[in-house]
Design a protein around this motif. Structure first.
Motif, PDB file in Angstrom:
ATOM      1  N   ALA A 184      -3.151  -0.823  -8.410  1.00  0.00           N
ATOM      2  CA  ALA A 184      -1.723  -0.740  -8.694  1.00  0.00           C
ATOM      3  C   ALA A 184      -1.154  -2.117  -9.046  1.00  0.00           C
ATOM      4  O   ALA A 184      -0.323  -2.245  -9.958  1.00  0.00           O
ATOM      5  N   GLY A 239      -2.995   3.740  -7.930  1.00  0.00           N
ATOM      6  CA  GLY A 239      -3.164   3.656  -6.487  1.00  0.00           C
ATOM      7  C   GLY A 239      -4.463   4.218  -5.967  1.00  0.00           C
ATOM      8  O   GLY A 239      -4.892   3.870  -4.867  1.00  0.00           O
ATOM      9  N   VAL A 284       0.443  -1.293  -1.884  1.00  0.00           N
ATOM     10  CA  VAL A 284       0.272  -0.459  -3.088  1.00  0.00           C
ATOM     11  C   VAL A 284       1.609   0.157  -3.478  1.00  0.00           C
ATOM     12  O   VAL A 284       2.018   0.103  -4.640  1.00  0.00           O
TER      13      VAL A 284
END
Length: 272
Positions: A59, A83, A97
Motif C-alpha cells: 500500500a 493492502g 497500511v
C-alpha cells in the motif's frame, strides 16, 4: 456523483487491479478494472481510462508511486485497492497500511474525485495454511471501512460473501482472481457505485460442485505448495518483487479502445 459524470477513470493498486489471473503477459491482461471500464464505457463511450497498478506493490508503494500521477490525470472516478501484499508479510501493521490508504482517499477526494475501494475476503478460506491471517484481514477491513466513511469513499463489500472464497473465483496460484473472479469483482464495484445495469447478483453462489477429499486433497495441496508457495517464499527471502522493473500498463487516460497515435487500436494490456 451520477454515473453520467464518470468520464475520467483511474485505477490504482497492485496485481489484482493490474489484472493478473485474467489473461497473461503475452496475450494481454484484462482484469476487474478493465471490466469496470467496459461497464462505464457502455454508459458513456467518451470515457477515458488509465490503469496505474503494478503487481507486487505494498500500500505504501502504491501511494508513493501512483498517487501523484493519478492526481495529475484529474480523474473524476478512482479505484484504490491495495493492502494484500502487506497482509501476507511478517511485519504487517494494519494501522500503517490503512494510513496509506486513507492518505490516498483524502488527497483524491480533496481533488474532486469520487473514490471507490473494496474489502478483502478471509484468506484462510482460499489458502488453508493462511488461516492465521484471518484476523489481519478482519482488522484491515474494519480500518478500510472507517477511513472510507471519513472521506465519502464507496466500499464494495466483497468480504463476508461466501462466493468470494469459492475456488472457481481464484486462479491456480490462489493469490489472484480467475477471469470469473475478476468479473465478479467488477460487478461488485459497479453495484457499489450504482452504475446502470448493475445489481447484487454478483454475490450469488455458484452451483455446487464436489470437493476434493482424502489423498486427492492432500496431493492438490502439495502440488500447489511446490508450484506456487515455494517460489513465492524464495522471492520474499531474496527481497525480490514480481513488480520489479515493471511499469503501469495504461499510464495515460485513453479511450478503452485506443492508444496514442493509433485511433481505434486497443492497447496490448498487460505489457510493462
Amino acid at each position: 456523483m451520477p454515473h453520467s459524470e464518470y468520464l475520467r477513470y483511474v485505477a490504482l493498486g497492485d496485481s489484482q487491479t493490474e489484472g493478473l489471473g485474467d489473461g497473461d503477459d503475452l496475450t494481454g491482461l484484462r482484469g476487474w478494472a478493465d471490466r469496470l471500464a467496459e461497464h462505464l464505457t457502455a454508459a458513456d463511450s467518451s470515457l477515458l481510462y488509465a490503469n496505474l497498478a503494478v503487481r507486487g506493490l505494498t500500500a505504501g508503494e502504491v501511494r508513493a508511486g501512483q498517487l501523484a500521477p493519478a492526481l495529475a490525470l484529474r480523474p473524476d472516478l478512482v479505484t484504490v485497492v491495495a493492502g494484500v501484499n502487506d497482509l501476507l508479510r511478517p511485519g504487517f501493521d494494519a494501522a500503517s497500511v490503512a494510513g496509506h490508504l486513507e492518505a490516498m482517499f483524502a488527497e483524491l477526494t480533496a481533488a474532486g474525485a469520487h473514490v471507490a475501494t473494496l474489502t478483502f475476503p478471509d484468506p484462510g478460506k482460499i489458502i488453508p495454511i493462511a488461516r492465521p491471517l484471518r484476523y489481519r484481514a478482519l482488522e484491515l477491513n474494519a480500518r478500510i471501512r472507517a477511513a472510507a466513511a471519513r472521506h465519502g469513499v464507496t466500499v464494495a463489500e466483497t468480504a463476508g460473501h461466501a462466493v468470494t472464497t469459492d475456488p472457481r473465483l481464484w486462479s491456480a496460484d490462489r493469490l489472484h482472481a480467475s477471469p470469473l473472479g475478476h468479473e465478479r469483482i467488477a460487478a461488485a464495484m459497479a453495484d457499489a457505485l450504482r452504475l446502470p445495469g448493475s445489481d447484487g447478483t454478483w454475490a450469488l453462489p455458484l452451483p455446487p460442485r464436489r470437493a476434493l477429499t482424502g489423498g486427492r486433497a492432500v496431493a492438490a495441496e502439495l502440488r500447489w505448495a511446490g508450484t506456487f508457495l515455494g517460489p513465492w517464499l524464495v522471492r520474499r527471502l531474496r527481497g525480490v518483487s514480481s513488480g520489479d522493473g515493471r511499469t503501469a500498463k495504461r499510464p495515460e487516460l485513453l479511450p478503452l479502445d485506443g492508444t496514442p497515435g493509433t485511433p481505434g487500436a486497443r492497447p496490448a494490456l498487460g505489457h510493462p
